[in-house]
Design a protein around this motif. Structure first.
Motif, short mmCIF file in Angstrom:
data_model
loop_
_atom_site.label_atom_id
_atom_site.label_comp_id
_atom_site.label_asym_id
_atom_site.label_seq_id
_atom_site.Cartn_x
_atom_site.Cartn_y
_atom_site.Cartn_z
N ASP A 53 -30.50 97.35 80.66
CA ASP A 53 -29.35 97.54 79.79
C ASP A 53 -28.09 96.99 80.44
O ASP A 53 -28.13 96.38 81.52
CB ASP A 53 -29.20 99.01 79.41
N LEU A 54 -26.94 97.21 79.82
CA LEU A 54 -25.70 96.64 80.32
C LEU A 54 -25.30 97.19 81.68
O LEU A 54 -24.57 96.55 82.44
CB LEU A 54 -24.56 96.89 79.31
N SER A 100 -27.82 97.99 73.86
CA SER A 100 -27.20 96.67 73.97
C SER A 100 -27.80 95.91 75.14
O SER A 100 -28.07 96.49 76.19
CB SER A 100 -25.68 96.81 74.15
N SER A 150 -19.17 87.21 72.26
CA SER A 150 -19.06 88.53 71.63
C SER A 150 -18.07 89.43 72.35
O SER A 150 -17.58 90.41 71.77
CB SER A 150 -20.42 89.22 71.60
N ASN A 182 -27.65 91.85 77.25
CA ASN A 182 -27.23 90.46 77.46
C ASN A 182 -28.43 89.72 78.05
O ASN A 182 -29.00 90.17 79.06
CB ASN A 182 -26.05 90.38 78.41
N TYR A 222 -27.34 96.57 64.63
CA TYR A 222 -27.01 95.62 65.68
C TYR A 222 -26.31 94.40 65.12
O TYR A 222 -26.46 94.06 63.94
CB TYR A 222 -28.28 95.14 66.40
N VAL A 275 -25.90 93.42 70.38
CA VAL A 275 -24.66 94.20 70.44
C VAL A 275 -24.72 95.36 69.46
O VAL A 275 -25.03 95.17 68.28
CB VAL A 275 -23.45 93.30 70.11
N GLN A 304 -27.14 87.91 72.87
CA GLN A 304 -26.49 89.20 73.10
C GLN A 304 -26.86 90.12 71.95
O GLN A 304 -26.66 89.78 70.78
CB GLN A 304 -24.97 89.06 73.20
N GLY A 306 -18.27 88.23 79.12
CA GLY A 306 -18.58 88.77 77.80
C GLY A 306 -19.07 87.74 76.80
O GLY A 306 -19.45 88.10 75.68
N GLN A 309 -19.00 91.19 74.94
CA GLN A 309 -19.79 92.28 75.52
C GLN A 309 -20.09 92.00 76.99
O GLN A 309 -20.91 91.15 77.32
CB GLN A 309 -21.10 92.46 74.75
N THR A 310 -19.42 92.71 77.89
CA THR A 310 -19.67 92.55 79.32
C THR A 310 -20.82 93.45 79.75
O THR A 310 -21.25 94.34 79.01
CB THR A 310 -18.41 92.89 80.12
#
Length: 224
Positions: A71-72, A24, A51, A26, A132, A208, A206, A48, A53-54
């Motif tokens: 990555d995240l 994942s 989406s 961002n 994804y 995800v 993003q 986030g 997604q933090t």
């Protein structure tokens, strides 16, 4: 007939395995530092976006070549993003936006003007194979109407809204694609239809990995 459950179980197992190994990201398109009112600099890891997604946000400036993606968790991966055919950056102090939203949406790469049109291809190489959701943020920072066509694996979707009032709208500020990556490459094609009277912009992405329960929905998708 007795083999059908075995085949289905094997297919589900492969889909879940692909999902668990996927990565994942961002991604904020724009400079890593600058004036926050102009959207310059990345959002915080607590943001986030649409989406939910933090995690760490990569700032990918124009002309950066093969940009290494974190990555995240903020750790370097083998994945890179390259951009071909992109236009100029626009930073705009849209006072209706604030905080992390403005850091993502108050600046953008202009893909095309209201007259000439234009196109750009965003390619993520060395990304892990798997299923994804690709969230593409494509709204004029000024808050005015846009016309951004985003295509992944032949599926085209339009974002037509502007970034304003700290609000995300599906089909307005962003579009979402389902994608199954099998060749370690994810290609996102963006264009602005010439002469339609509205500009096209890209604010960010993003990438995800869907929840395991959603993996079944990706079984019928053609690979990228």
């Amino acid at each position: 007939m007795s083999y059908t459950p075995i085949r289905l179980a094997a297919a589900l197992s492969c889909a879940l395995a692909a999902t668990s190994s996927a990565q994942s990201f961002n991604i904020d398109i724009g400079p890593p530092t600058g004036n926050p009112a102009l959207g310059q600099g990345p959002p915080s890891s607590l943001f986030g976006a649409a989406s939910g997604q933090t995690g760490f946000w990569n700032s990918v400036p124009l002309g950066s070549g093969a940009f290494a993606l974190n990555d995240l968790g903020g750790f370097v991966t083998g994945a890179t993003m390259s951009v071909l055919g992109v236009g100029n950056m626009l930073s705009f102090n849209n006072a209706t936006n604030s905080g992390d939203y403005r850091l993502l949406m108050n600046d953008a790469s202009q893909i095309g003007t209201v007259v000439q049109g234009g196109s750009a291809t965003y390619t993520i190489n060395n990304i892990a194979n798997g299923s994804y959701q690709v969230w593409t943020y494509a709204a004029p920072p000024q808050g005015t109407q846009g016309s951004t066509n985003v295509t992944i694996n032949g599926v085209a979707m339009f974002a037509i809204g502007g970034a304003s009032n700290d609000t995300f709208t599906l089909g307005g500020t962003h579009v979402v694609h389902n994608a199954l990556v099998t060749g370690n490459t994810l290609t996102i094609i963006v264009n602005d239809p010439p002469g339609d009277g509205f500009p096209a912009y890209i604010n960010g992405f993003q990438i995800v990995v869907p929840a395991p329960g959603a993996a079944v929905a990706f079984l019928g998708l053609a690979p990228l």
